[in-house]
Design a protein around this motif. Sequence first.
Motif: not given
Length: 336
Positions: A88, A90, A98, A100-101, A314-315, A321
């Motif tokens: 992942f 972020d 922003s 997440r992927y 970061v998350f 995602r």
Amino acid sequence: MSNTIISIEKNSFQWHTEDPFIITMHHHDEYPEGNEILGPVKGLEDRQLGNDFSGIDGFSMYHGRTVPGFPVHPHRGFETVTIVLEGFVDHFDSTGASGRYGQGDVQWLTTGKGCQHTEMFPLINTDRVNTLELFQIWLNLPSTSKFVEPDYKMLWHEQIPIINRDGVEVKVIAGTYEGHKAVKPTAASWAADDQNHVRLLLIKAQSETTWTIPKVNDAINRNLYFYNGSGQIMIDGKRINASSRVKLDGNADVVVEFKDDVAYLLLMEGIPISEEVVAYGPFVMNTHKEIQSAINDYNQTQFGGWPWDSEEPVFPRDARRIALHADGRKISPYDL
């Protein structure tokens, strides 16, 4: 060298590419279990934190100090295309966007007139290894697009065409393959115009199979990267080892034979922009004067400043995602 092969060379960390591409990096790290702040549980005493490309114990921290990755840094004048095979990322940027992927997703970021962003690699798993594998491709922008507004788009794995035929899997990141068209990139991208024939394909092939790269025209630059595999591939009677870049004729149907084990490849091709390229660190422009202007603008404005409370945000561990855009849009693959 042959009828279809123009040259062969060994890949390094930064792969040699050709116009319209600038550089490509391939990251493959076997991070340990994550701690409470999404960094590695292993001690980091032996690393030069902030600039760790050591590969100690199978991973690097890069410029991250607590979480691996690339804390806030600026860009101007080109695009980053980040293809995450596993793990992942972020993303946070200076526009206020922003996300997440990972796990097959692709982020298409047009930096245009300038933005800051981060690429942090959160170690989500606490009970097992956190494998990260990704490509980051720098795709140039023509002079007419170097000062567009920054833009960002997610190409979710669930949207990306994948064609399986006769032991060969082809994932269409950009362009068209056998009538299957990729998700449209950002509007200002060189890849957004079909006449530029930008094509990015990920290929996974079983042994004793063949795959044909269809001809386009003699104007395109075409490069095939055999980035992973324990055996060899064969093109036009020439055996090629893994970790190789093969420059190919764009005006020929190129037959690739997979002789041994599973092979993993990345095809990159496109019509060149054919403009002067002057690159300096995170800036890619057309003249030295424009590079100096980019440096001055960044020093004076920080490209709009940094709206986040950390240089390597970061998350939370349990975040899913998602793409959170500066205009308030929230786009998730789970809603497709």
